[in-house]
Scaffold this active site. Structure first.
Site, PDB file in Angstrom:
ATOM      1  N   HIS A 118      -5.215  -4.632  -0.676  1.00 57.78           N
ATOM      2  CA  HIS A 118      -5.183  -3.309  -1.537  1.00 57.78           C
ATOM      3  C   HIS A 118      -5.215  -3.936  -3.200  1.00 57.78           C
ATOM      4  O   HIS A 118      -5.357  -3.052  -4.053  1.00 57.78           O
ATOM      5  CB  HIS A 118      -4.140  -2.541  -1.413  1.00 57.78           C
ATOM      6  CG  HIS A 118      -3.900  -1.890  -0.299  1.00 57.78           C
ATOM      7  ND1 HIS A 118      -4.689  -0.463  -0.281  1.00 57.78           N
ATOM      8  CD2 HIS A 118      -3.817  -2.121   1.087  1.00 57.78           C
ATOM      9  CE1 HIS A 118      -4.669  -0.198   0.857  1.00 57.78           C
ATOM     10  NE2 HIS A 118      -3.855  -0.894   1.781  1.00 57.78           N
ATOM     11  N   SER A 130       0.826  -1.319   0.088  1.00 56.78           N
ATOM     12  CA  SER A 130       0.048   0.079  -0.017  1.00 56.78           C
ATOM     13  C   SER A 130       0.838   1.140   0.060  1.00 56.78           C
ATOM     14  O   SER A 130       0.326   2.409  -0.389  1.00 56.78           O
ATOM     15  CB  SER A 130      -0.855  -0.105   1.106  1.00 56.78           C
ATOM     16  OG  SER A 130      -0.256   0.134   2.516  1.00 56.78           O
ATOM     17  N   LYS A 160     -12.054  -1.778   1.735  1.00 57.28           N
ATOM     18  CA  LYS A 160     -11.277  -0.819   0.870  1.00 57.28           C
ATOM     19  C   LYS A 160     -12.131  -0.851  -0.397  1.00 57.28           C
ATOM     20  O   LYS A 160     -13.108  -0.029  -0.546  1.00 57.28           O
ATOM     21  CB  LYS A 160      -9.986  -1.318   0.548  1.00 57.28           C
ATOM     22  CG  LYS A 160      -9.110  -1.445   1.917  1.00 57.28           C
ATOM     23  CD  LYS A 160      -7.644  -1.425   1.937  1.00 57.28           C
ATOM     24  CE  LYS A 160      -6.873  -1.801   3.095  1.00 57.28           C
ATOM     25  NZ  LYS A 160      -7.169  -0.911   4.233  1.00 57.28           N
TER      26      LYS A 160
HETATM   27  N1  PMP Z   1      -4.152  -6.141   5.504  1.00 60.93           N
HETATM   28  C1  PMP Z   1      -3.601  -4.965   4.647  1.00 60.93           C
HETATM   29  C2  PMP Z   1      -2.487  -5.216   3.656  1.00 60.93           C
HETATM   30  C3  PMP Z   1      -4.061  -3.708   4.857  1.00 60.93           C
HETATM   31  O1  PMP Z   1      -3.713  -2.561   4.201  1.00 60.93           O
HETATM   32  C4  PMP Z   1      -5.116  -3.396   5.643  1.00 60.93           C
HETATM   33  C5  PMP Z   1      -5.674  -1.986   6.109  1.00 60.93           C
HETATM   34  N2  PMP Z   1      -4.920  -1.074   6.092  1.00 60.93           N
HETATM   35  C6  PMP Z   1      -5.552  -4.665   6.647  1.00 60.93           C
HETATM   36  C7  PMP Z   1      -5.025  -5.905   6.490  1.00 60.93           C
HETATM   37  C8  PMP Z   1      -6.690  -4.225   7.715  1.00 60.93           C
HETATM   38  O2  PMP Z   1      -7.795  -4.381   6.915  1.00 60.93           O
HETATM   39  P1  PMP Z   1      -9.051  -3.919   7.830  1.00 60.93           P
HETATM   40  O3  PMP Z   1      -9.057  -2.346   7.724  1.00 60.93           O
HETATM   41  O4  PMP Z   1     -10.183  -4.248   7.160  1.00 60.93           O
HETATM   42  O5  PMP Z   1      -9.133  -4.287   9.238  1.00 60.93           O
END
Ligand code: PMP
Length: 396
Positions: free
Chosen positions: A214, A186, A244
């Site tokens: 992502h 990300s 997302k």
């Molecule tokens: N895994 C990754 C690679 C993420 O970027 C994120 C969110 N920032 C998450 C897991 C966590 O997801 P959530 O916001 O649904 O808890």
């Protein structure tokens, strides 16, 4: 007395963060999180959200959420394994499995929970986990919770992965070895090298785990990075978030029936935390229906990503090597990055600065997340503001 102990612990640390400009001030968005947001009464073009397809405020999703609330109520009433499994949860899991081209899927309350639950349900202190050094915090925490030996692998370095896999196998110390990677990273927008990863995994017998938070809704016409490379039957666990591109909240694991059966009896957030609300489950399903009906939104997202990248590059900004719509604008020094982001905001563009420790020191960046909901006019305005502030601060 306990109050004093707590204050003695917190005061110096909070002060230090504030003094070093590391205290994160949280902005409040007054209304929906769309391409335009209102903060402190000011309207801004939003370049900071993960709402890739603009579904967080989509009418069809809202309608389905309303209908599910009418049918089931607002809460699930219990954890999934006691009596919190509603028909709509099972429907959601079937829909996810179909979308990800796997036998089965399990839904969690968040992507974070999903990594905590799935990794620790499978790996134990007799095992080793090879983990890309830039993996998300929830992966790191899930690995720690499992008690397995954690071995960091250099970011996207396949020679290092091969070397570490060989050494780990040859040590003879571990029962199972898993390799975990983000599907799309990300901070830089680079894509995991899955075709090479599955070859190495086959050679050394590694379990493969791809967190595609992502990549889902973005890669592979929406179905994700694994589908993009045509590797649905070669990756053991596909993890995703429903928060997302899908625009709601929640997370999931997609894989074989057997794997999902095991997670349903061993993944602790599934067993001990109340299920997704019916409204959320219904909205998530509608998002997947929208993505399967047409690739229009995904195409628009990519078109906007390309347009923004080309524009920033032409202006002379350093935008890294993103392979996805995620568009970092690398500024370097932490204080300059923060100032740049603040000036963008004053001029109507909301793009957050990301600095150490989230990214390495000296690689501070303003990260732009174009979405399918942005218009060309909005992106032109963003580019005009970038040009103005970039020149003002001698960045370009
Ligand atoms: N895994 C990754 C690679 C993420 O970027 C994120 C969110 N920032 C998450 C897991 C966590 O997801 P959530 O916001 O649904 O808890």
């Amino acid at each position: 007395m306990a109050k004093k102990v707590l204050a003695d612990f917190l005061t110096p640390q909070l002060n230090e963060l504030r003094e070093n400009g590391l205290y994160n001030v949280i902005d409040t968005i007054e209304g929906p999180n769309g391409p335009i947001v209102t903060i402190n009464g000011k309207s801004l073009i939003n370049m900071s959200s993960n709402n890739y397809l603009g579904l967080a405020n989509n009418e069809r999703l809202k309608q389905k959420a309303h209908e599910a609330i009418e049918e089931y109520g607002v809460g699930a009433g219990a954890v999934r394994t006691i009596n919190g499994t509603l028909a709509i949860h099972n429907e959601l899991e079937k829909t996810i499995a179909k979308f990800k081209h796997t036998e089965a899927a399990i839904a969690f309350q968040s992507g974070f929970n999903c990594n905590m639950g799935a990794i620790s349900a499978l790996m134990t202190k007799k095992d080793a986990i090879l983990s890309d050094e830039l993996n998300h915090a929830s992966i790191i925490d899930g690995c720690r919770l499992s008690g397995a030996k954690i071995i960091r692998v250099k970011h996207q370095d396949m020679d290092d992965l091969r070397r570490v896999a060989k050494e780990t196998i040859e040590s003879g110390l571990y029962e199972k070895i898993m390799y975990i990677t983000d599907g799309v990273f990300s901070m830089d927008g680079d894509v995991a090298k899955l075709p090479e990863i599955v070859e190495i995994a086959d050679e050394f017998g590694l379990i493969t785990y791809v967190d595609d938070a992502h990549g889902s809704g973005v890669m592979g016409n929406g179905a994700g990075t694994v589908k993009h490379f045509g590797l649905s039957d070669r990756i053991d666990l596909q993890i995703g978030t429903l928060s997302k591109a899908i625009g709601v909240v929640g997370g999931y694991v997609a894989g074989t029936e057997q794997l999902i059966d095991w997670l349903k009896v061993r993944a602790r957030p599934f067993l001990f935390s109340t299920s997704l609300t019916p409204g959320d489950a219904a909205a998530c399903m509608e998002a997947i229906h929208i993505m399967t009906e047409s690739t229009e939104k995904v195409e628009k997202l990519w078109e906007n990503g390309r347009y923004l990248k080309e524009g920033l590059k032409k202006l002379g900004f350093e935008i890294g090597h993103s392979e996805t719509p995620i568009t970092p604008c690398i500024i370097g020094k932490e204080d300059l990055t923060q100032l740049f982001s603040r000036r963008l905001m004053e001029e109507g563009v909301y793009a957050k600065s990301i600095t150490f420790p989230t990214v390495p020191r000296g690689t501070g960046r303003v990260r732009n997340m174009p979405t399918a909901a942005h218009t060309k006019e909005m992106l032109d305005e963003v580019l005009a503001v970038y040009e103005k502030i970039g020149k003002e601060l001698s960045i370009i």
